[in-house]
Enzyme design. Structure first.
Site, mmCIF file in Angstrom:
data_model
loop_
_atom_site.group_PDB
_atom_site.id
_atom_site.type_symbol
_atom_site.label_atom_id
_atom_site.label_comp_id
_atom_site.label_asym_id
_atom_site.label_seq_id
_atom_site.Cartn_x
_atom_site.Cartn_y
_atom_site.Cartn_z
ATOM 1 N N LYS A 66 0.814 -1.220 0.000
ATOM 2 C CA LYS A 66 0.000 0.000 0.000
ATOM 3 C C LYS A 66 0.842 1.261 0.000
ATOM 4 C CE LYS A 66 -4.434 -1.499 1.880
ATOM 5 N NZ LYS A 66 -5.472 -1.241 2.891
ATOM 6 N N LYS B 134 -7.617 -9.864 -8.279
ATOM 7 C CA LYS B 134 -8.772 -10.072 -7.415
ATOM 8 C C LYS B 134 -9.902 -9.107 -7.779
ATOM 9 C CE LYS B 134 -9.104 -10.481 -2.618
ATOM 10 N NZ LYS B 134 -8.605 -10.470 -1.231
ATOM 11 N N LYS C 9 -13.034 -3.335 -5.318
ATOM 12 C CA LYS C 9 -13.791 -2.091 -5.486
ATOM 13 C C LYS C 9 -12.905 -0.980 -6.015
ATOM 14 C CE LYS C 9 -13.623 -2.348 -0.554
ATOM 15 N NZ LYS C 9 -14.456 -2.971 0.453
#
Ligand code: TRP
Length: 338
Positions: free
Chosen positions: A114, A200, A203
């Protein structure tokens, strides 16, 4: 048995969240309510570890609460709440920061992913995220934590923190923390993007066509499934023969998860067929499963007051369950509270 798990309240739930996590939460709630307890929470405190828009976090929290209830989480049987209404999460995190080691956190792959190239610009919250996650489960003496593969390392860290704290500050006979076990339900399906079988379903994918949202209507679902990436080969007889066909394999996995069958059984029914036949069947099965959920969602989401009341009630229960462990932690550390 005490099951504790969380999900970040970032926007709408999609099919990947549902088949990968939430449906298993619902199953656990059904199985455990006789001799145990489930706590499910919205990890809103975790959500501020990345840049965010406050108004979106507030509405996303209600969105996710409504989605969980619509999927079958029953606030009467499970404790459903958001972290921000239970200050003990943040308090325990601070107390555990004394036990967590820099070296442990430096190994966390989620932080590396991240923060990317901008490590220096990452927030302290992103770095300490796994300590908050440890607090989330240790606070309630969780015995079992349902998590996906990507969160397994964080749960290992929670165990390490618990073990070191118990060692450093407790008598052997009266440890403060229970070491939680990860559970990865065998039915938990890893659902991939409809546009790219190696990513994957997420969203944050820029393409709406990559995911099925729980709020998509029947037409949208059918359209997305028909446009899903595939290959020109017909379906084989066994799941093993789907190796190397990531997109085809993903669609079969989704079908199997929705139908409650194995991939092999699905292929027994469709062997030799092309996607022209398989996709409409898959689309219909999706619509059948998701339409009652999205109807409930729309109903629930219309009433902010009712949703807020559900979360407030859950938080009240959670605060009571958290109090003894938090007090024991302060006490073990020698922190004086009168
Ligand atoms: N980090 C988890 C995720 O992104 C969410 C989470 C926060 C969680 N606290 C937790 C999951 C505690 C399990 C237990 O998926």
């Amino acid at each position: 048995m005490r099951v504790v798990s969380g999900i970040q309240p970032t926007g709408n739930l999609h099919l990947g969240n549902y088949l990968g996590a939430i449906r298993n939460w619902v199953r656990m709630q059904e199985e455990i309510s006789v001799d145990g307890e489930c706590l499910f929470f919205l990890a809103d405190l975790h959500a501020i570890s990345m840049p965010h828009v406050p108004a979106e976090l507030r509405s996303g929290t209600r969105d996710m609460a409504a989605a969980l209830v619509a999927c079958g989480i029953d606030p009467e049987r499970s404790v459903l709440f958001n972290q921000a209404q239970v200050p003990a999460h943040a308090e325990l995190q601070w107390l555990l920061n004394g036990t967590a080691r820099m070296g442990w956190l430096n190994r966390m792959t989620q932080f590396k992913d991240k923060s990317g190239k901008n490590r220096e610009g990452a927030s302290i919250a992103l770095y300490a995220y796994p300590v908050l996650q440890a607090a989330d489960v240790l606070l309630y003496q969780a015995t079992h934590v349902p998590v996906g593969d990507d969160q397994k390392q964080h749960l290992e860290l929670a165990r390490d923190i618990a073990q070191k704290f118990n060692n450093d500050f407790c008598n052997e006979e009266s440890p403060v923390f229970t070491l939680p076990d990860p559970i990865m339900p065998p039915q938990a399906a890893r659902i991939m993007s409809l546009r790219d079988g190696s990513a994957k379903m997420s969203k944050s994918d820029a393409s709406e066509m990559s995911r099925i949202n729980l709020t998509d209507n029947a037409d949208t679902i059918m359209k997305k499934v028909k446009k899903a990436k595939t290959d020109p080969e017909p379906l084989p007889e066994t799941a093993k023969e789907l190796e190397g066909r990531a997109e085809a394999s993903n669609l079969v996995t989704i079908y199997a998860a929705l139908a409650g069958k194995s991939a092999d059984d699905v292929l027994t029914d469709f062997a030799g067929e092309g996607f022209g036949k398989f996709k409409p069947a898959l689309g219909e099965l999706m619509v059948e499963t998701l339409s009652p959920i999205s109807a409930r969602y729309v109903d629930l989401r219309e009433d902010d007051e009712a949703l807020d009341a559900i979360l407030a009630k859950g938080a009240l229960k959670a605060r009571a369950l958290a109090a003894p462990t938090l007090a024991a932690t302060y006490n073990a550390l020698g922190l004086f509270r009168g």
